[in-house]
Every structure is written in C-alpha cells, then in structure tokens.
Scaffold this active site. Structure first.
Site, PDB file in Angstrom:
ATOM      1  N   SER A 129      41.215  41.640  53.278  1.00 17.13           N
ATOM      2  CA  SER A 129      42.460  41.041  52.631  1.00 17.13           C
ATOM      3  C   SER A 129      43.276  40.084  53.736  1.00 17.13           C
ATOM      4  O   SER A 129      43.107  39.983  54.789  1.00 17.13           O
ATOM      5  CB  SER A 129      43.559  42.269  52.510  1.00 17.13           C
ATOM      6  N   LYS A 183      40.391  48.878  49.758  1.00 21.14           N
ATOM      7  CA  LYS A 183      40.763  47.537  49.304  1.00 21.14           C
ATOM      8  C   LYS A 183      41.362  47.574  47.913  1.00 21.14           C
ATOM      9  O   LYS A 183      42.462  46.795  47.637  1.00 21.14           O
ATOM     10  CB  LYS A 183      39.521  46.461  49.416  1.00 21.14           C
ATOM     11  N   HIS A 186      44.902  48.925  48.194  1.00 19.93           N
ATOM     12  CA  HIS A 186      45.469  48.154  48.755  1.00 19.93           C
ATOM     13  C   HIS A 186      46.205  47.038  47.864  1.00 19.93           C
ATOM     14  O   HIS A 186      47.230  46.746  47.772  1.00 19.93           O
ATOM     15  CB  HIS A 186      44.669  47.239  49.826  1.00 19.93           C
ATOM     16  N   ASN A 187      45.150  46.604  46.856  1.00 19.37           N
ATOM     17  CA  ASN A 187      45.821  45.526  46.068  1.00 19.37           C
ATOM     18  C   ASN A 187      46.473  46.120  44.834  1.00 19.37           C
ATOM     19  O   ASN A 187      47.480  45.374  44.412  1.00 19.37           O
ATOM     20  CB  ASN A 187      44.576  44.774  45.368  1.00 19.37           C
ATOM     21  N   GLU A 190      49.889  46.315  46.387  1.00 23.46           N
ATOM     22  CA  GLU A 190      50.276  44.630  46.446  1.00 23.46           C
ATOM     23  C   GLU A 190      50.913  44.579  45.088  1.00 23.46           C
ATOM     24  O   GLU A 190      51.981  43.926  45.184  1.00 23.46           O
ATOM     25  CB  GLU A 190      49.040  43.980  46.819  1.00 23.46           C
TER      26      GLU A 190
HETATM   27  P1  NDP Z   1      35.447  30.952  45.168  1.00 21.82           P
HETATM   28  O1  NDP Z   1      35.499  30.746  43.624  1.00 21.82           O
HETATM   29  O2  NDP Z   1      36.269  30.081  45.933  1.00 21.82           O
HETATM   30  O3  NDP Z   1      34.045  30.853  45.365  1.00 21.82           O
HETATM   31  C1  NDP Z   1      32.949  31.183  44.894  1.00 21.82           C
HETATM   32  C2  NDP Z   1      31.733  31.024  45.837  1.00 21.82           C
HETATM   33  O4  NDP Z   1      30.707  31.624  45.207  1.00 21.82           O
HETATM   34  C3  NDP Z   1      31.219  29.539  45.743  1.00 21.82           C
HETATM   35  O5  NDP Z   1      30.851  29.165  47.012  1.00 21.82           O
HETATM   36  C4  NDP Z   1      30.164  29.694  44.694  1.00 21.82           C
HETATM   37  O6  NDP Z   1      29.358  28.563  44.786  1.00 21.82           O
HETATM   38  C5  NDP Z   1      29.571  30.828  44.741  1.00 21.82           C
HETATM   39  N1  NDP Z   1      29.120  31.260  43.464  1.00 21.82           N
HETATM   40  C6  NDP Z   1      29.629  31.541  42.287  1.00 21.82           C
HETATM   41  N2  NDP Z   1      28.899  32.144  41.507  1.00 21.82           N
HETATM   42  C7  NDP Z   1      27.751  32.346  42.020  1.00 21.82           C
HETATM   43  C8  NDP Z   1      26.422  32.486  41.887  1.00 21.82           C
HETATM   44  N3  NDP Z   1      26.295  33.328  40.530  1.00 21.82           N
HETATM   45  N4  NDP Z   1      25.530  32.786  42.672  1.00 21.82           N
HETATM   46  C9  NDP Z   1      25.745  32.374  43.958  1.00 21.82           C
HETATM   47  N5  NDP Z   1      26.807  31.745  44.421  1.00 21.82           N
HETATM   48  C10 NDP Z   1      27.945  31.841  43.271  1.00 21.82           C
HETATM   49  O7  NDP Z   1      35.829  32.352  45.254  1.00 21.82           O
HETATM   50  P2  NDP Z   1      36.724  33.169  46.518  1.00 21.82           P
HETATM   51  O8  NDP Z   1      36.312  32.571  47.869  1.00 21.82           O
HETATM   52  O9  NDP Z   1      38.096  32.961  46.214  1.00 21.82           O
HETATM   53  O10 NDP Z   1      36.225  34.782  46.335  1.00 21.82           O
HETATM   54  C11 NDP Z   1      35.119  35.356  46.729  1.00 21.82           C
HETATM   55  C12 NDP Z   1      35.178  36.842  46.768  1.00 21.82           C
HETATM   56  O11 NDP Z   1      36.437  37.024  47.646  1.00 21.82           O
HETATM   57  C13 NDP Z   1      35.511  37.263  45.452  1.00 21.82           C
HETATM   58  O12 NDP Z   1      35.097  38.445  45.206  1.00 21.82           O
HETATM   59  C14 NDP Z   1      36.991  37.662  45.512  1.00 21.82           C
HETATM   60  O13 NDP Z   1      37.632  38.184  44.652  1.00 21.82           O
HETATM   61  C15 NDP Z   1      37.102  37.892  46.870  1.00 21.82           C
HETATM   62  N6  NDP Z   1      38.627  37.429  47.585  1.00 21.82           N
HETATM   63  C16 NDP Z   1      39.164  36.718  47.269  1.00 21.82           C
HETATM   64  C17 NDP Z   1      40.341  36.359  47.750  1.00 21.82           C
HETATM   65  C18 NDP Z   1      41.261  35.147  47.520  1.00 21.82           C
HETATM   66  O14 NDP Z   1      42.412  34.966  48.083  1.00 21.82           O
HETATM   67  N7  NDP Z   1      40.838  33.967  47.080  1.00 21.82           N
HETATM   68  C19 NDP Z   1      41.094  37.382  48.571  1.00 21.82           C
HETATM   69  C20 NDP Z   1      40.211  38.526  49.014  1.00 21.82           C
HETATM   70  C21 NDP Z   1      39.127  38.492  48.461  1.00 21.82           C
HETATM   71  P3  NDP Z   1      29.224  26.832  44.256  1.00 21.82           P
HETATM   72  O15 NDP Z   1      29.897  26.198  45.159  1.00 21.82           O
HETATM   73  O16 NDP Z   1      27.866  26.878  43.892  1.00 21.82           O
HETATM   74  O17 NDP Z   1      30.279  27.110  42.783  1.00 21.82           O
END
Ligand code: NDP
Length: 469
Positions: A129, A183, A186-187, A190
């Site tokens: 988080s 987590k 937590h959300n 939130e």
């Molecule tokens: P993003 O959308 O920014 O990034 C997603 C990533 O996953 C990209 O690198 C993408 O690759 C890859 N991806 C998507 N689909 C696939 C697939 N089918 N196979 C392989 N790779 C894939 O997401 P976030 O970084 O925001 O979130 C990632 C995780 O973290 C999620 O579970 C989210 O809920 C969690 N999270 C997010 C927070 C936030 O504030 N954003 C906070 C806490 C947790 P490509 O470049 O090829 O599209």
C-alpha cells in the site's frame, strides 16, 4: 551478474517498486510483457540501471536470478496473475518462490498457495500500500504465505518499506491469504475514511457555504490535531488546488462520480460472510456506487427539488472535527473486528497489533492514531477497539459531535451515510438492551423458531397459540 530478486510487470507499481529495490542495493532482474516498456524503464533509471538486469523473456528472467529464486509479480489482479504463474511454473525449480504483490482477492491467493504447495513450491501473497509514491520511496507491506518463504525475502521487504521511526512497516501476517486479506481490509478502511471526509466536506460546502479555499484551511488546521493523517493532509492540498485550465478551484471542476475497484467491495462482502459487520465500509462502497448514478440523481433533484439547507453555524466546524474522530474510531473498530473474525475463521492468528503497526507509515490510511491503536490491539485492552480505555475516552469526548453533525446534516438534507453508519454502530454497541427481542418474538410467531428468556434457561415459545402460521 546474478540478480537477488526478479520482478514481472513494469507498470505504475512494478516500476516504482523495482527502482526502490535497486536503490536499497539489491540486484534486480525485470521483465515486462511489452519489451519497449522494459527498455524505456531501464533508460530512465539513471544510476540505478547498474543494478537492474532487463530481460526480454521469462526464460531470460529466470536465468538471470540466483537460485533459489524469488520473483515478484506486479500485474493486474485476476487472470494475468494465473497466466504468469502458469508460464513461470515450468521454468522454475521447486524451491523457487513466486510473490504476488498485486491487489489479489485473498480467496485467489489461498487457491494459488494451495496449488503451489501441491507442487512443493512456496508462494507468497503480499499486499503493498502507498500508491506509486509509496512503492517508490516506502510502502506498507503485508505478507502472507509460508513463514519460511517470507523470511527468505524479508530483508528486501524490510529494506524497501516505509519507516515509522526506525521500524520498517513490513510484516508477515500469517499463512496463505492472510497478507492479501489484511491489505483488502486496509483498503476497505481507506474507503470509509475517505467517504467520511467527503461527507464532512459536503457539510462544510453545502451546509456552511465554505469555498474550497476555506475548506482547505479547515483541513490544514485539523491536520495539526488528533486527526493528523495522510488523508486529512491531502484533502487540504486538493481543496486548495486551482485548475490550470480555468483558474477555478480544482474540486469545482471534478465530476462527483467515483468508481470502486475490488478491494472495498471485497471487504464488505467478507464482513457480511463472516458476520462481522463493517457498516461504515459498506456505506462507503454503496456511496461510490450511488455517486456513479449521476443522471438518476439529477432526475431525483428535479422531482423532489429538495436543496440542502444551511446547518447551524455555531461550533459546527469543531463538531465536524469531533465527528470525523468518532467516526474514524468506530470504523477502525469494525475493521479490526473483521480482521479478528477472519483470523478465527481461517486459523490465521493475525497479529492485530502488528497490523496497526505496519499501517503507521507508508500506506494511505497512515495516521497519528494508528500508533495508539497498535498499543490498544497489542495489549488486548478491549476486544472492541472502541472499548480500549484510550479510545473509549476519545469517543466519550467526540460522540456528541458525531451525533450533532449527523442530526444537523439530516435536517439540512445533506447525506452522511458513512458517518451515520458509524454513529448507529456506536449507539448499538453501547445499548445493553436492544430490540432483537421483538425480532425473536416475530420469528417465533410466524416460524415457531423459539427464543431464550431473560429470566429462565432453555428454549421457549410465546403464547401466540392459534395465530401461529
Ligand atoms: P498498471 O496497469 O500500471 O501495470 C500493469 C502491468 O502489468 C504492466 O506492466 C502490464 O504490462 C502488465 N500486464 C497487464 N496485463 C498483463 C498480462 N495479462 N500478462 C502479463 N503482464 C500484464 O498496474 P499497476 O502497477 O497500477 O497495478 C499492478 C497491481 O498492483 C494491481 O494488482 C493493482 O491493483 C496493485 N496496486 C496498485 C496500486 C496503485 O496505486 N496503482 C496500489 C497498490 C496495489 P504491459 O506494459 O505489457 O501492458
């Protein structure tokens, strides 16, 4: 050079986490589905690029890691995680560790952990988080899975986590889905915290007629007192911001329609399933859903024509501060109640005090109050946080404010669903003789369910006789 840890998924969170890991001196190998993203990531990593090994395939990623390997997945929750596990499994040795750091549903984590255990492989579900900023400079980290697997990677998580004083905000919560469950809650908290703040903003705006800048002043002031927290701080900042396009207050140009991702809803669902009501969180999830029904609300406004009315000005800002304080205590009491219920149901032995300690810094709900909550939960001063002496005292001082605000808002037609839910919970939990005797009588009348009496043991029926259905 063989890397200490691997990471799959260089999106918002994965990229920030990878830089954080490299910055703390670990060698990290990274892979992203779209290779150009990997290339751009390393190109933008500056000096840290020296500790980052870019990989254009999962095979290359696995080859770049020192066995026994540890690989973080930071891809969207759901099918992408299963897909990654399926693709990685044939490439990995049995003692290699897969760590899902996304926002997985804990039921999925339990399933994936069981499947990994069947192969003899370790699996961790880890909640992270703090958003992008937290992931880059210090998130709160909640681990779940085999303790031995956690211990293997704990040095990395401890190093990258936020600090409360000198204590890392990272910890092992329990087996299989425990980390992702914590987590999720937590959300959920939130959601409720944010909703109660939004409701107070509603009273300030529609009941007291404050401008966004005046709202900002109120929240800035509150952030110097017992409400001090990240969410109160950023509320002041967003209320003060001006729209570069129009020069108007930013808040005034943002549509009043919010979405809701999985975790808030999951918290409400689990609370209902476990019989551990989290009514403030449920209200917050519902409020987001209803906010999205903009056209319907506009139609409601046309049909009823019931505009908000002014609330009594006298002392109202102080009452709103007290309302947020009391609402927050009730909401956290519910959240910890849900954690305790899940701990019992799933046999996790969740460290309730430890959870509060991990939440003290790095995460979105971080606040001054969480340190006191940690102490209260640690010593088990009250099975219900509201009954722990320090919080009982706070509630005695602030419940009047919450009551006054909910009452004034109701009369002024300003909705306060989460604050109202928190108040109703507080009032329910200090009512020694409630009204379920009426429910029991009704149930016995139409279904002969029987009831217990206050004055004698055993199961009894009422004198409804021929009225029975
Ligand atoms: P993003 O959308 O920014 O990034 C997603 C990533 O996953 C990209 O690198 C993408 O690759 C890859 N991806 C998507 N689909 C696939 C697939 N089918 N196979 C392989 N790779 C894939 O997401 P976030 O970084 O925001 O979130 C990632 C995780 O973290 C999620 O579970 C989210 O809920 C969690 N999270 C997010 C927070 C936030 O504030 N954003 C906070 C806490 C947790 P490509 O470049 O090829 O599209």
């Amino acid at each position: 050079m063989a890397a200490d840890i691997g990471l799959v998924g260089l999106g918002t969170m994965g990229a920030a986490l990878a830089l954080n890991i490299a910055e703390k001196g670990f060698e990290i190998a990274v892979y992203n589905r779209t290779t150009s993203v990997t290339t751009a990531f390393v190109a933008g990593a500056g000096d840290l690029a020296a500790r980052i090994t870019p990989c254009d395939s999962l095979e290359a990623l696995v080859a770049a890691l020192t066995p026994p390997r540890a690989i973080i997945l930071m891809v969207p929750a759901g099918a992408p995680v299963d897909e990654m596990i399926d693709r990685l499994t044939p490439l990995l040795d049995t003692d290699d560790l897969v760590i899902d750091c996304g926002n997985a549903n804990f039921h999925d984590t339990v399933r994936r952990a069981a499947a990994a255990a069947e192969r003899g492989a370790p699996y961790l579900g880890v909640g992270v988080s703090g958003g992008e900023e937290g992931a880059r400079h210090g998130p709160a980290i909640m681990g779940g899975g085999p303790k031995a697997a956690w211990d293997r990677v704990a040095p990395v998580f401890d190093a990258i986590a936020a600090r409360f004083g000198t204590t890392p905000c990272a910890g092992w919560m329990g087996p299989d889905g425990a980390g992702h469950f914590v987590k999720t809650v937590h959300n959920g908290i939130e959601y409720a915290d944010m909703q109660m703040i939004a409701e107070v903003y509603g009273v300030l705006r529609d009941g007291l007629g404050l401008t966004p800048l005046q709202v900002a002043d109120v929240f800035d002031r509150w952030n110097g007192g017992p409400l001090k927290s990240y969410l109160i701080e950023i509320t002041g900042i967003v209320a003060r911001a001006l729209d570069p396009k129009t020069g108007k207050p930013m808040l005034d140009v943002i549509k009043d329609s919010a979405g809701q991702k999985g975790t808030g809803r999951w918290t409400a669902i689990e609370a209902l399933m476990l019989g551990a009501p989290d009514t403030a969180i449920e209200a917050a999830v519902a409020a987001r859903n209803l906010s999205a029904r903009v056209a319907e609300r506009v139609e409601g406004a046309r049909i009823f024509g019931l505009s908000p009315e002014p609330v009594p000005v006298d002392g109202m800002v102080d009452k709103l501060e007290a309302a947020l304080l009391a609402g927050k205590i009730a909401c956290y009491a519910q959240g910890f109640g849900l954690l305790a219920a899940a701990s019992k149901e799933f046999g996790w032995s969740l460290p309730l005090g430890g959870i509060a300690r991990v939440w003290r810094a790095g995460c979105i709900i971080r606040s001054a109050m969480l340190d006191d909550m940690a102490a209260a939960m640690e010593t088990g001063e009250g099975a219900n946080l509201m009954f722990a002496p320090q919080f009982a005292e706070k509630l005695k001082r602030s419940e009047g404010g919450l009551r006054a605000v909910v009452a004034a808002a109701a009369l002024a037609r300003i909705p306060t669903p989460a604050l109202s839910a928190a108040l109703a919970y507080f009032d329910t939990m200090h009512t020694a003789r409630g009204t379920a005797n009426m429910l029991q009588a009704q149930r016995d009348f139409f279904g002969a369910h029987g009831f217990e009496r206050v004055d004698m043991a055993g199961a009894h029926h009422g004198p409804w006789g021929s009225h029975e259905q």
